[in-house]
Motif scaffolding. Structure first.
Motif, PDB file in Angstrom:
ATOM      1  N   SER A  16       0.747  -1.173  -0.319  1.00 55.40           N
ATOM      2  CA  SER A  16       0.160  -0.095  -0.102  1.00 55.40           C
ATOM      3  C   SER A  16       0.438   0.917  -0.347  1.00 55.40           C
ATOM      4  CB  SER A  16      -1.015  -0.166   1.118  1.00 55.40           C
ATOM      5  OG  SER A  16      -1.914  -0.889   0.969  1.00 55.40           O
ATOM      6  N   ASP A  17       0.425   2.179  -1.045  1.00 51.99           N
ATOM      7  CA  ASP A  17       1.260   3.392  -1.231  1.00 51.99           C
ATOM      8  C   ASP A  17      -0.022   4.026  -1.201  1.00 51.99           C
ATOM      9  OD1 ASP A  17       1.662   3.108  -3.592  1.00 51.99           O
ATOM     10  OD2 ASP A  17       3.051   2.729  -3.224  1.00 51.99           O
ATOM     11  N   ALA A  18       0.706   5.893  -1.508  1.00 51.29           N
ATOM     12  CA  ALA A  18      -0.554   6.543  -2.331  1.00 51.29           C
ATOM     13  C   ALA A  18      -0.793   6.730  -3.326  1.00 51.29           C
ATOM     14  CB  ALA A  18       0.382   7.988  -2.144  1.00 51.29           C
ATOM     15  N   ARG A  19      -0.521   5.457  -4.235  1.00 56.40           N
ATOM     16  CA  ARG A  19      -0.527   4.805  -5.329  1.00 56.40           C
ATOM     17  C   ARG A  19      -1.220   3.816  -6.054  1.00 56.40           C
ATOM     18  NH1 ARG A  19       4.310   5.995  -9.668  1.00 56.40           N
ATOM     19  NH2 ARG A  19       3.007   5.026 -10.729  1.00 56.40           N
ATOM     20  N   ARG A  20      -1.582   2.840  -4.720  1.00 53.55           N
ATOM     21  CA  ARG A  20      -1.078   1.627  -4.786  1.00 53.55           C
ATOM     22  C   ARG A  20      -2.869   1.686  -3.792  1.00 53.55           C
ATOM     23  NH1 ARG A  20       3.761  -0.854  -4.678  1.00 53.55           N
ATOM     24  NH2 ARG A  20       4.134  -0.786  -6.831  1.00 53.55           N
ATOM     25  N   TYR A  55      -5.074  -0.278 -13.490  1.00 58.26           N
ATOM     26  CA  TYR A  55      -4.149   1.185 -13.361  1.00 58.26           C
ATOM     27  C   TYR A  55      -4.911   1.822 -13.872  1.00 58.26           C
ATOM     28  CZ  TYR A  55       0.123   3.183 -15.131  1.00 58.26           C
ATOM     29  OH  TYR A  55       0.735   4.016 -15.093  1.00 58.26           O
ATOM     30  N   LYS A  56      -5.440   3.017 -13.891  1.00 58.39           N
ATOM     31  CA  LYS A  56      -5.906   4.589 -14.019  1.00 58.39           C
ATOM     32  C   LYS A  56      -6.997   4.050 -14.114  1.00 58.39           C
ATOM     33  CE  LYS A  56      -1.421   6.367 -15.435  1.00 58.39           C
ATOM     34  NZ  LYS A  56      -0.698   7.056 -16.324  1.00 58.39           N
ATOM     35  N   GLY A  57      -7.853   3.733 -13.816  1.00 58.65           N
ATOM     36  CA  GLY A  57      -9.212   2.819 -13.599  1.00 58.65           C
ATOM     37  C   GLY A  57      -9.506   1.611 -14.902  1.00 58.65           C
ATOM     38  N   ARG A  58      -8.524   1.187 -15.423  1.00 58.00           N
ATOM     39  CA  ARG A  58      -8.666   0.530 -16.269  1.00 58.00           C
ATOM     40  C   ARG A  58      -8.337  -0.778 -15.655  1.00 58.00           C
ATOM     41  NH1 ARG A  58      -8.078   1.976 -22.268  1.00 58.00           N
ATOM     42  NH2 ARG A  58      -8.898   0.341 -22.333  1.00 58.00           N
ATOM     43  N   GLU A  59      -8.899  -2.490 -16.220  1.00 53.96           N
ATOM     44  CA  GLU A  59      -9.019  -4.067 -15.453  1.00 53.96           C
ATOM     45  C   GLU A  59      -7.265  -3.924 -16.031  1.00 53.96           C
ATOM     46  OE1 GLU A  59     -10.074  -7.694 -15.900  1.00 53.96           O
ATOM     47  OE2 GLU A  59     -11.574  -6.629 -15.669  1.00 53.96           O
ATOM     48  N   LEU A  60      -6.398  -4.399 -15.215  1.00 56.15           N
ATOM     49  CA  LEU A  60      -5.321  -4.378 -15.734  1.00 56.15           C
ATOM     50  C   LEU A  60      -4.672  -6.252 -16.285  1.00 56.15           C
ATOM     51  CD1 LEU A  60      -1.686  -3.501 -16.472  1.00 56.15           C
ATOM     52  CD2 LEU A  60      -1.691  -4.150 -13.967  1.00 56.15           C
ATOM     53  N   ARG A  61      -5.234  -6.802 -15.003  1.00 56.20           N
ATOM     54  CA  ARG A  61      -5.063  -7.981 -14.347  1.00 56.20           C
ATOM     55  C   ARG A  61      -6.584  -8.975 -13.589  1.00 56.20           C
ATOM     56  NH1 ARG A  61      -0.354 -11.794 -11.806  1.00 56.20           N
ATOM     57  NH2 ARG A  61      -0.593 -13.411 -12.502  1.00 56.20           N
ATOM     58  N   ARG A  62      -6.683  -9.915 -13.947  1.00 55.39           N
ATOM     59  CA  ARG A  62      -7.527 -10.749 -13.386  1.00 55.39           C
ATOM     60  C   ARG A  62      -7.735 -12.230 -12.381  1.00 55.39           C
ATOM     61  NH1 ARG A  62     -13.407 -10.539 -13.329  1.00 55.39           N
ATOM     62  NH2 ARG A  62     -13.983  -8.575 -14.957  1.00 55.39           N
ATOM     63  N   LEU A  63      -7.536 -12.601 -11.784  1.00 55.28           N
ATOM     64  CA  LEU A  63      -7.587 -13.768 -10.646  1.00 55.28           C
ATOM     65  C   LEU A  63      -7.992 -14.032 -10.240  1.00 55.28           C
ATOM     66  CD1 LEU A  63      -3.583 -14.438  -9.862  1.00 55.28           C
ATOM     67  CD2 LEU A  63      -4.733 -15.566 -11.820  1.00 55.28           C
ATOM     68  N   PRO A  64      -8.876 -15.396 -10.444  1.00 56.64           N
ATOM     69  CA  PRO A  64      -8.927 -16.421 -11.510  1.00 56.64           C
ATOM     70  C   PRO A  64      -9.817 -15.545 -13.515  1.00 56.64           C
ATOM     71  CG  PRO A  64     -10.401 -17.087 -11.171  1.00 56.64           C
ATOM     72  CD  PRO A  64     -10.412 -16.210 -10.089  1.00 56.64           C
ATOM     73  N   GLN A  65      -8.418 -16.532 -14.162  1.00 59.33           N
ATOM     74  CA  GLN A  65      -8.545 -15.828 -15.283  1.00 59.33           C
ATOM     75  C   GLN A  65      -9.803 -17.240 -15.878  1.00 59.33           C
ATOM     76  OE1 GLN A  65      -4.986 -16.951 -17.000  1.00 59.33           O
ATOM     77  NE2 GLN A  65      -3.829 -15.071 -16.291  1.00 59.33           N
TER      78      GLN A  65
END
Length: 83
Positions: A16-20, A55-65
């Motif tokens: 966790s940080d300011a960007r996550r 990332y920037k409001g868009r889905e980057l990755r999903r688990l499970p695929q």
């Protein structure tokens, strides 16, 4: 999910940080999110728990695929696959 809770907690503290930001949603209480993100919450699916990275409001990755028909391709819910 009781299996994912300790992994999620550990990763959210470590990364966790300011960007996550980290959050969890109970899809039984908020089914509109399940519909929006196309997560099958029926008792016969292996799509739960689902982890979605944005990332920037868009889905980057999903688990499970899973395929477009909802069949799970990969269900490796471990710390190494989530970072």
């Amino acid at each position: 999910c009781n299996v994912l809770d300790p992994i999620f907690a550990k990763l959210s503290i470590k990364y966790s940080d300011a960007r996550r930001r980290w959050g969890k949603v109970d899809l039984a209480r908020m089914p509109e999110y399940a519909e929006e993100f196309k997560i099958d919450v029926s008792g016969f699916t292996k799509q739960l728990p689902t982890v979605i990275c944005f990332y920037k409001g868009r889905e980057l990755r999903r688990l499970p695929q899973f395929t477009t028909s909802g069949k799970v391709i990969d269900n490796a819910m471990a710390e190494a696959t989530l970072i």
